[in-house]
Design a protein around this motif. Structure first.
Motif, mmCIF file in Angstrom:
data_model
loop_
_atom_site.group_PDB
_atom_site.id
_atom_site.type_symbol
_atom_site.label_atom_id
_atom_site.label_comp_id
_atom_site.label_asym_id
_atom_site.label_seq_id
_atom_site.Cartn_x
_atom_site.Cartn_y
_atom_site.Cartn_z
ATOM 1 N N ARG A 1 44.649 42.977 64.217
ATOM 2 C CA ARG A 1 44.873 41.540 64.326
ATOM 3 C C ARG A 1 44.694 40.873 62.966
ATOM 4 O O ARG A 1 44.037 41.407 62.079
ATOM 5 N N THR A 2 45.291 39.686 62.825
ATOM 6 C CA THR A 2 45.130 38.908 61.595
ATOM 7 C C THR A 2 44.261 37.692 61.888
ATOM 8 O O THR A 2 44.572 36.913 62.789
ATOM 9 N N THR A 3 43.171 37.561 61.154
ATOM 10 C CA THR A 3 42.280 36.418 61.328
ATOM 11 C C THR A 3 42.264 35.595 60.047
ATOM 12 O O THR A 3 42.081 36.148 58.964
ATOM 13 N N ALA A 4 42.469 34.285 60.195
ATOM 14 C CA ALA A 4 42.330 33.391 59.041
ATOM 15 C C ALA A 4 40.916 32.835 59.047
ATOM 16 O O ALA A 4 40.387 32.453 60.096
ATOM 17 N N LEU A 5 40.296 32.811 57.873
ATOM 18 C CA LEU A 5 38.969 32.208 57.713
ATOM 19 C C LEU A 5 39.156 30.933 56.913
ATOM 20 O O LEU A 5 39.638 30.993 55.767
ATOM 21 N N ILE A 6 38.824 29.799 57.525
ATOM 22 C CA ILE A 6 38.918 28.567 56.760
ATOM 23 C C ILE A 6 37.551 27.887 56.756
ATOM 24 O O ILE A 6 36.762 28.037 57.686
ATOM 25 N N GLY A 7 37.280 27.150 55.691
ATOM 26 C CA GLY A 7 35.995 26.481 55.566
ATOM 27 C C GLY A 7 35.947 25.786 54.232
ATOM 28 O O GLY A 7 36.740 26.103 53.345
ATOM 29 N N PRO A 8 35.005 24.851 54.065
ATOM 30 C CA PRO A 8 34.957 24.107 52.810
ATOM 31 C C PRO A 8 34.705 25.021 51.610
ATOM 32 O O PRO A 8 34.136 26.102 51.767
ATOM 33 N N SER A 9 35.116 24.565 50.457
ATOM 34 C CA SER A 9 34.922 25.302 49.225
ATOM 35 C C SER A 9 33.420 25.585 49.036
ATOM 36 O O SER A 9 32.590 24.717 49.282
ATOM 37 N N GLY A 10 33.095 26.815 48.655
ATOM 38 C CA GLY A 10 31.707 27.180 48.394
ATOM 39 C C GLY A 10 30.907 27.529 49.635
ATOM 40 O O GLY A 10 29.694 27.697 49.570
ATOM 41 N N CYS A 11 31.562 27.685 50.783
ATOM 42 C CA CYS A 11 30.798 27.927 52.026
ATOM 43 C C CYS A 11 30.453 29.395 52.211
ATOM 44 O O CYS A 11 29.660 29.740 53.086
ATOM 45 N N VAL B 1 43.002 48.066 56.399
ATOM 46 C CA VAL B 1 42.250 46.809 56.313
ATOM 47 C C VAL B 1 42.770 46.053 55.099
ATOM 48 O O VAL B 1 42.789 46.591 53.992
ATOM 49 N N LEU B 2 43.226 44.826 55.335
ATOM 50 C CA LEU B 2 43.811 44.031 54.258
ATOM 51 C C LEU B 2 42.997 42.741 54.122
ATOM 52 O O LEU B 2 42.867 41.980 55.082
ATOM 53 N N LEU B 3 42.443 42.523 52.931
ATOM 54 C CA LEU B 3 41.585 41.359 52.698
ATOM 55 C C LEU B 3 42.267 40.459 51.679
ATOM 56 O O LEU B 3 42.479 40.858 50.530
ATOM 57 N N LEU B 4 42.649 39.275 52.102
ATOM 58 C CA LEU B 4 43.408 38.362 51.244
ATOM 59 C C LEU B 4 42.558 37.125 50.978
ATOM 60 O O LEU B 4 42.233 36.374 51.903
ATOM 61 N N ASP B 5 42.158 36.931 49.717
ATOM 62 C CA ASP B 5 41.288 35.803 49.373
ATOM 63 C C ASP B 5 42.100 34.729 48.651
ATOM 64 O O ASP B 5 42.340 34.829 47.455
ATOM 65 N N GLU B 6 42.525 33.723 49.393
ATOM 66 C CA GLU B 6 43.361 32.638 48.881
ATOM 67 C C GLU B 6 44.499 33.188 48.019
ATOM 68 O O GLU B 6 44.650 32.819 46.863
ATOM 69 N N PRO B 7 45.317 34.063 48.588
ATOM 70 C CA PRO B 7 46.304 34.769 47.771
ATOM 71 C C PRO B 7 47.514 33.921 47.403
ATOM 72 O O PRO B 7 48.302 34.321 46.563
ATOM 73 N N PHE B 8 47.645 32.748 48.025
ATOM 74 C CA PHE B 8 48.852 31.949 47.783
ATOM 75 C C PHE B 8 48.573 30.664 47.011
ATOM 76 O O PHE B 8 49.431 29.788 46.964
ATOM 77 N N GLY B 9 47.381 30.554 46.422
ATOM 78 C CA GLY B 9 46.968 29.303 45.769
ATOM 79 C C GLY B 9 47.995 28.752 44.790
ATOM 80 O O GLY B 9 48.266 27.555 44.783
ATOM 81 N N ALA B 10 48.582 29.630 43.961
ATOM 82 C CA ALA B 10 49.499 29.162 42.924
ATOM 83 C C ALA B 10 50.969 29.333 43.312
ATOM 84 O O ALA B 10 51.859 29.075 42.515
ATOM 85 N N VAL B 11 51.200 29.777 44.564
ATOM 86 C CA VAL B 11 52.584 29.993 45.003
ATOM 87 C C VAL B 11 53.164 28.675 45.507
ATOM 88 O O VAL B 11 52.487 27.937 46.225
ATOM 89 N N THR C 1 41.833 31.092 53.411
ATOM 90 C CA THR C 1 42.766 30.074 52.926
ATOM 91 C C THR C 1 42.150 28.711 53.132
ATOM 92 O O THR C 1 41.281 28.551 53.983
ATOM 93 N N HIS C 2 42.541 27.706 52.324
ATOM 94 C CA HIS C 2 42.154 26.373 52.762
ATOM 95 C C HIS C 2 43.338 25.563 53.246
ATOM 96 O O HIS C 2 43.229 24.380 53.457
ATOM 97 N N ALA D 1 48.177 33.761 61.130
ATOM 98 C CA ALA D 1 47.089 34.443 61.845
ATOM 99 C C ALA D 1 47.268 34.466 63.358
ATOM 100 O O ALA D 1 47.987 33.660 63.937
ATOM 101 N N ASP D 2 46.577 35.423 63.995
ATOM 102 C CA ASP D 2 46.471 35.474 65.452
ATOM 103 C C ASP D 2 45.258 34.680 65.917
ATOM 104 O O ASP D 2 45.107 34.376 67.089
ATOM 105 N N ARG D 3 44.374 34.396 64.954
ATOM 106 C CA ARG D 3 43.101 33.760 65.293
ATOM 107 C C ARG D 3 42.600 33.029 64.055
ATOM 108 O O ARG D 3 42.796 33.513 62.937
ATOM 109 N N ILE D 4 41.981 31.864 64.272
ATOM 110 C CA ILE D 4 41.422 31.114 63.136
ATOM 111 C C ILE D 4 39.926 30.937 63.368
ATOM 112 O O ILE D 4 39.504 30.418 64.405
#
Ligand SMILES: Nc1ncnc2c1ncn2[C@@H]1O[C@H](COP(=O)(O)OP(=O)(O)O)[C@@H](O)[C@H]1O
Ligand SMILES: [Mg+2]
Length: 263
Positions: free
Chosen positions: A36-46, A157-167, A194-195, A204-207
């Motif tokens: 499954r794909t899970t998006a993790l969102i939260g304020p900067s620095g959390c 296992v694929l870990l993407l840390d804000e991979p589209f920031g500059a796209v 992602t933010h 994602a399938d889940r946030i």
């Protein structure tokens, strides 16, 4: 090649206090289902990047555990089944784009697969730049190269840390449409930090919505929308409803925190 079985990820009582005393992750209990794909969102620095680094085995928990199909991340990383793409892609400056992407397979001790490498480069929209070195690519292009590189090992296992920031926005939406069909058949377990709420709903399938530091779960929302998710999906009521709930949870998480509410 790694085996094709999907790998679930379990965080139990996961806590990370950095060397400077900052508690970035505090007693987090989360399970990410295999495939499954899970998006993790939260304020900067959390604590999102800290969480991802713990799952990747790049950092050790202060207390608690991460298990990937029951094994410690470091052990799974050694098997070459984990891939990660960061906001600041660390491409090797002296290698061409093609060689940078191909190197991932070599490092994971997988046989060369020039066709896959070229397919991935085309898929992230960088066809024609195979022989270009990173310095001649824009920030967004380098991020797309890092995504191609992360996928080159066909990771479990694929870990993407804000991979589209500059796209740019248009390319980002195209990637959101094109990337999930690429990893879904592999049964890849994907965590996407992602933010962008829209990006989370598209991919994602889940946030999982996280609170300000130290991260705790404010909301856990399913995204029951079919794939492929075409860019125009963002205008539909079903999409907007999920996005609104995620935004509301984000705002609530910030409001719940007495330290921030007092500011
Ligand atoms: N290596 C580190 N050493 C000390 N503090 C850190 C380190 N990495 C992150 N932090 C701190 O931990 C908190 C969470 O950071 P991070 O996980 O990068 O958050 P996010 O990715 O959600 O923006 C921040 O206060 C940050 O300054
Ligand atoms: Mg971060």
């Amino acid at each position: 090649m790694p085996d094709s079985a999907s790998l679930s990820i379990t965080c139990a009582g996961l806590t990370k206090i950095h060397d400077n005393g900052v508690a970035a992750v505090d007693a987090l209990d989360l399970r990410f289902e295999a495939g499954r794909t899970t998006a993790l969102i939260g304020p900067s620095g959390c604590g999102k990047s800290t969480l991802l680094r713990l799952v990747a085995g790049l950092d050790r928990p202060t207390t608690g555990t991460v298990g990937i199909a029951g094994l410690p991340p470091v052990q799974q990383a050694r098997r070459g089944v984990i891939s990660m793409a960061f906001q600041d892609p660390s491409l090797l400056p002296w290698l061409t784009l093609r060689k940078n992407v191909a190197l991932a397979r070599k490092l994971a001790r997988q046989p060369a697969d020039p066709r896959l490498v070229d397919e991935l480069i085309a898929l992230v929209g960088l066809e024609g730049f195979q022989e270009t070195r990173p310095a001649a690519l824009s920030g967004g292009m380098r991020q797309r190269a890092a995504i191609a590189r992360a996928l080159a090992t066909r990771p479990q296992v694929l870990l993407l840390d804000e991979p589209f920031g500059a796209v740019d926005e248009l390319t980002r939406r195209q990637l959101a449409r094109d990337l999930p069909p690429l990893w879904q058949p592999l049964g890849t377990t994907t965590l996407l930090v992602t933010h962008s709420v829209d990006e989370a709903v598209l991919l994602a399938d889940r946030i999982v919505v996280l609170s300000p530091r130290p991260a705790r779960v404010v909301a856990d929302l399913p995204v029951p929308l079919p794939h492929p998710r075409l860019p125009q999906l963002t205008e539909t009521p079903a999409f907007r409803r999920i996005a609104a709930r995620a935004l509301q949870a984000l705002a609530q998480g910030v409001g719940d925190n007495p330290a921030l509410a007092a500011q």
